[in-house]
Design a protein around this motif. Structure first.
Motif, PDB file in Angstrom:
ATOM      1  N   GLU A  75       0.810  -1.208   0.000  1.00 44.20           N
ATOM      2  CA  GLU A  75       0.000   0.000   0.000  1.00 44.20           C
ATOM      3  C   GLU A  75       0.851   1.269   0.000  1.00 44.20           C
ATOM      4  N   ASP A  76       2.028   1.215   0.629  1.00 46.39           N
ATOM      5  CA  ASP A  76       2.948   2.351   0.557  1.00 46.39           C
ATOM      6  C   ASP A  76       4.378   1.835   0.682  1.00 46.39           C
ATOM      7  N   MET A  77       5.348   2.705   0.357  1.00 47.70           N
ATOM      8  CA  MET A  77       6.749   2.311   0.283  1.00 47.70           C
ATOM      9  C   MET A  77       7.308   1.826   1.621  1.00 47.70           C
ATOM     10  N   THR A  78       6.805   2.366   2.727  1.00 47.46           N
ATOM     11  CA  THR A  78       7.356   2.010   4.034  1.00 47.46           C
ATOM     12  C   THR A  78       7.103   0.558   4.398  1.00 47.46           C
ATOM     13  N   MET A  79       6.162  -0.109   3.707  1.00 46.57           N
ATOM     14  CA  MET A  79       5.825  -1.492   4.018  1.00 46.57           C
ATOM     15  C   MET A  79       6.626  -2.492   3.186  1.00 46.57           C
ATOM     16  N   LEU A  80       7.456  -1.978   2.242  1.00 44.91           N
ATOM     17  CA  LEU A  80       8.293  -2.873   1.447  1.00 44.91           C
ATOM     18  C   LEU A  80       9.413  -3.461   2.298  1.00 44.91           C
ATOM     19  N   PRO A  81       9.972  -4.606   1.893  1.00 43.45           N
ATOM     20  CA  PRO A  81      11.072  -5.197   2.660  1.00 43.45           C
ATOM     21  C   PRO A  81      12.251  -4.239   2.779  1.00 43.45           C
ATOM     22  N   ARG A  82      12.789  -4.088   3.974  1.00 44.01           N
ATOM     23  CA  ARG A  82      13.940  -3.233   4.251  1.00 44.01           C
ATOM     24  C   ARG A  82      15.087  -4.122   4.720  1.00 44.01           C
ATOM     25  N   ILE A  90      14.701 -13.786   3.513  1.00 43.68           N
ATOM     26  CA  ILE A  90      13.286 -13.407   3.440  1.00 43.68           C
ATOM     27  C   ILE A  90      12.441 -14.654   3.240  1.00 43.68           C
ATOM     28  N   ALA A  91      11.385 -14.779   4.029  1.00 43.81           N
ATOM     29  CA  ALA A  91      10.413 -15.870   3.883  1.00 43.81           C
ATOM     30  C   ALA A  91       9.155 -15.288   3.265  1.00 43.81           C
ATOM     31  N   LEU A  92       8.674 -15.907   2.212  1.00 44.31           N
ATOM     32  CA  LEU A  92       7.499 -15.441   1.489  1.00 44.31           C
ATOM     33  C   LEU A  92       6.382 -16.471   1.616  1.00 44.31           C
ATOM     34  N   HIS A  93       5.201 -16.022   1.964  1.00 45.84           N
ATOM     35  CA  HIS A  93       4.036 -16.899   2.073  1.00 45.84           C
ATOM     36  C   HIS A  93       2.978 -16.480   1.052  1.00 45.84           C
ATOM     37  N   ASN A  94       2.341 -17.487   0.452  1.00 49.89           N
ATOM     38  CA  ASN A  94       1.194 -17.271  -0.442  1.00 49.89           C
ATOM     39  C   ASN A  94       1.514 -16.337  -1.613  1.00 49.89           C
ATOM     40  N   SER A 113      -0.716 -12.207   0.426  1.00 50.20           N
ATOM     41  CA  SER A 113       0.681 -12.632   0.617  1.00 50.20           C
ATOM     42  C   SER A 113       1.264 -11.972   1.854  1.00 50.20           C
ATOM     43  N   SER A 114       2.353 -12.530   2.340  1.00 48.47           N
ATOM     44  CA  SER A 114       3.051 -11.955   3.497  1.00 48.47           C
ATOM     45  C   SER A 114       4.525 -12.343   3.427  1.00 48.47           C
ATOM     46  N   PHE A 115       5.342 -11.614   4.191  1.00 49.89           N
ATOM     47  CA  PHE A 115       6.767 -11.936   4.224  1.00 49.89           C
ATOM     48  C   PHE A 115       7.338 -11.634   5.605  1.00 49.89           C
ATOM     49  N   SER A 133       1.974  -7.811   7.221  1.00 53.35           N
ATOM     50  CA  SER A 133       0.605  -8.301   7.376  1.00 53.35           C
ATOM     51  C   SER A 133       0.545  -9.436   8.401  1.00 53.35           C
ATOM     52  N   ASN A 134      -0.127 -10.512   8.048  1.00 51.04           N
ATOM     53  CA  ASN A 134      -0.417 -11.576   9.007  1.00 51.04           C
ATOM     54  C   ASN A 134       0.559 -12.739   8.887  1.00 51.04           C
ATOM     55  N   PHE A 135       1.836 -12.446   8.723  1.00 51.62           N
ATOM     56  CA  PHE A 135       2.822 -13.527   8.599  1.00 51.62           C
ATOM     57  C   PHE A 135       2.933 -14.286   9.919  1.00 51.62           C
ATOM     58  N   HIS A 136       2.886 -15.621   9.827  1.00 58.53           N
ATOM     59  CA  HIS A 136       3.073 -16.486  10.992  1.00 58.53           C
ATOM     60  C   HIS A 136       4.133 -17.519  10.629  1.00 58.53           C
ATOM     61  N   ILE A 137       5.199 -17.557  11.411  1.00 58.40           N
ATOM     62  CA  ILE A 137       6.279 -18.489  11.119  1.00 58.40           C
ATOM     63  C   ILE A 137       5.842 -19.919  11.426  1.00 58.40           C
TER      64      ILE A 137
END
Length: 436
Positions: A75-82, A90-94, A113-115, A133-137
Motif C-alpha cells: 500500500e505504501d513504500m514504508t511497508m516494502l522489505p527493508r 526473506i520468507a514469502l508466504h502465499n 501474501s506476506s513476508f 501483514s499476518n505472517f506467521h512463522i
C-alpha cells in the motif's frame, strides 16, 4: 529405473528452448539434494522429510539460475522489505509463481501474501526483524531458515570485478560501467528527487572546461553541481582524499534501493554512466541501472579500502603532482586537499594546496586593481579532485600579482604564452602549488 534411464527420459521430454536450461538444471538439483540427504542419513544420523528435500532442491535450482525475481506490491513504500544486511533471509508466504519468458517469477499480492525478514548467518534465532501483514512463522520456515544459514556459512558473497568495472579515476563521458562505492550522504532536493553522494577513494580525472572569462562577472562557474552547497557538518563526514561523485536519483529508486542502508553502506552500481556539468563530474542512473548491497568483507570493497589506505600512507600519491611552473618555500609544510580546507576547525589558517585554476575575475591585468581604491581584488576559482572553491586576492596580498598573467596563461590555455589576451579560454589539467 536406473540413473541412466532416468536421465535419458528426462532429456527426452519435449520442452521449449527458453526452458531447456532450467529443465536440465532441475534434475541435477534433485540428484544433488537427494545425495546430500543420503549422506546425512548414512554418516551424520540426521534425516529430513521428503518435503524438506524437495524444498532444498528448489532452493538450489533457484541459486544456480541466478536467483528468483519477486515483484512485491504494498500500500505504501514504508511497508516494502527493508533489508539490513547482505545475506539476510526473506520468507514469502502465499505468493503466485509465474513463468515469464522461461524465467520463474513470484508475484506478491498485498491482500493475501506476506513476508518476514530474518538475520542471516550471524544469528541463530527465528524472530524476524520485519514482517508484513499476518505472517506467521511455521516449523517448515524454521527448517528452511536453518538450512539457508548453514549454506551461507560456506558461501561467499562477492561483487567481484569484471570487464565493465571501473573506479572513479578511470571514468569517461558517455562510457557505461559498473562502480563499487560507498554511500556518503543523500540529500532531498524536492519531494521526488534526491542527490546521492558516493566515493571509492580515487580521484576522478580532471576535465577541460571551455569558458568565456567575461561571463565570470555575470554567470560564474558553479562550485558544485547541486544548487545549494552542503553544510559544513555534512562535509566533515566526507573523506578528505578522493572524489565525491553526485547522482541525481528519483523517489522510486531512493525508496527501493538507497534507504535500505543509507550512509556508510558499500554498494555496487551496475550499468551507469557519467556526464560533465560545468566541468564537474555527475553520475547518471539509467532505466536499466541496478544497485546491489555489499558486505564490508567483499573483495571489491577491500580492494577500494586497501587502495585508499595505501594512498594516505605514501604521503605523495594522495594529491595530484604539481607543475614545475610554481616553486614554493615551506618545504616542511605538507600539502592539504581543498576538502581539508573546507572542513578545518579554525576560521583562519594557511594551507599549502595543489590546485588548478579554472577561472579568474577580473581576467585582464589592468583590471586587477580597483579604479576607486587602487587595491588589488581578484577572485580565483580553484579546484582539486575533492572540491572547487573561490579564493580571493585582496589588498596587500596582491603585490606579486604581476606574475599572475604568466601563471594564468599556463593554467588557462591562452592563445599566446605569458599573456591572457583572449576571454575565450580552456581550463587545462595543470596543477600548481598554491597557498590558500
Amino acid at each position: 529405473m536406473s540413473s541412466c534411464n532416468l536421465l535419458s527420459a528426462w532429456h527426452g521430454v519435449k520442452i521449449g528452448k527458453s526452458r531447456m536450461r532450467i529443465w536440465r538444471l532441475a534434475i541435477l538439483a534433485i540428484w544433488w539434494s537427494v545425495w546430500e540427504e543420503r549422506n546425512d542419513r548414512c554418516f551424520n544420523g540426521r534425516s529430513a522429510s521428503v518435503q524438506a528435500v524437495w524444498s532444498r532442491a528448489k532452493y538450489l535450482l533457484l541459486e544456480w539460475e541466478h536467483g528468483l525475481s519477486v515483484n512485491i506490491f504494498t500500500e505504501d513504500m514504508t511497508m516494502l522489505p527493508r533489508v539490513r544486511s547482505l545475506g539476510d533471509i526473506i520468507a514469502l508466504h502465499n505468493v503466485l509463481m509465474k513463468d515469464h519468458k522461461g524465467n520463474a517469477q513470484a508475484l506478491f499480492n498485498k491482500k493475501c501474501s506476506s513476508f518476514a525478514l530474518f538475520e542471516g548467518k550471524s544469528c541463530m534465532g527465528f524472530i524476524p526483524y520485519q514482517i508484513y501483514s499476518n505472517f506467521h512463522i511455521t516449523d517448515q520456515d524454521e527448517v528452511l531458515v536453518t538450512q539457508i544459514r548453514t549454506w551461507l556459512a560456506h558461501y561467499k558473497f562477492d561483487a567481484g570485478m569484471n570487464e565493465y568495472s571501473l573506479q572513479l579515476r578511470d571514468i569517461k563521458v558517455g562510457k557505461y560501467f559498473d562502480l563499487v562505492c560507498k554511500i556518503l550522504h543523500m540529500s532531498v532536493v524536492v519531494d521526488d528527487v534526491s542527490i546521492l553522494y558516493v566515493w571509492d577513494g580515487t580521484d576522478a580525472p580532471p576535465t577541460e572546461i571551455q569558458m568565456n572569462l567575461d561571463d565570470e562577472a555575470r554567470i560564474p562557474l558553479p562550485l558544485q553541481s547541486e544548487q545549494s552547497p552542503l553544510s559544513r557538518d555534512v562535509l566533515c563526514t566526507f573523506p578528505c582524499v578522493g572524489t565525491v561523485l553526485r547522482f541525481t536519483v528519483g523517489k522510486f529508486f531512493e525508496d527501493i534501493g538507497l534507504q535500505l542502508q543509507g550512509r556508510g553502506q558499500w554498494v555496487k552500481f551496475r550499468n551507469i554512466t557519467c556526464q560533465l556539468q560545468s566541468g564537474l563530474w555527475k553520475g547518471v542512473l539509467l532505466p536499466t541501472s541496478k544497485i546491489r548491497l555489499l558486505s564490508d568483507k567483499d573483495s571489491a570493497v577491500k580492494h577500494c579500502e586497501r587502495g585508499y589506505v595505501e594512498r594516505l600512507s605514501t604521503g605523495v600519491d594522495h594529491l595530484p603532482r604539481p607543475s614545475s611552473i610554481t616553486e614554493m618555500g615551506y618545504g616542511h609544510v605538507g600539502f592539504s586537499s581543498l576538502m581539508e580546507v573546507l572542513t578545518f576547525t579554525k576560521v583562519t589558517q594557511k594551507f599549502k594546496c595543489v590546485v588548478r585554476f579554472v577561472a579568474i575575475y577580473p581576467w585582464q591585468p589592468e583590471d586587477f586593481r580597483s579604479p576607486e581604491t587602487g587595491l588589488y581584488r581578484i577572485r580565483f576559482t580553484l579546484e582539486d579532485p575533492t572540491a572547487r572553491i573561490h579564493a580571493y586576492l585582496y589588498g596587500e596580498d596582491g603585490v606579486d600579482a604581476q606574475m599572475l598573467p604568466i601563471y594564468m596563461s599556463e593554467c588557462l590555455r591562452a592563445s599566446e604564452p605569458g599573456a591572457l589576451n583572449d576571454c575565450d579560454t580552456t581550463a587545462d589539467t595543470i596543477y600548481i602549488s598554491f597557498f590558500v
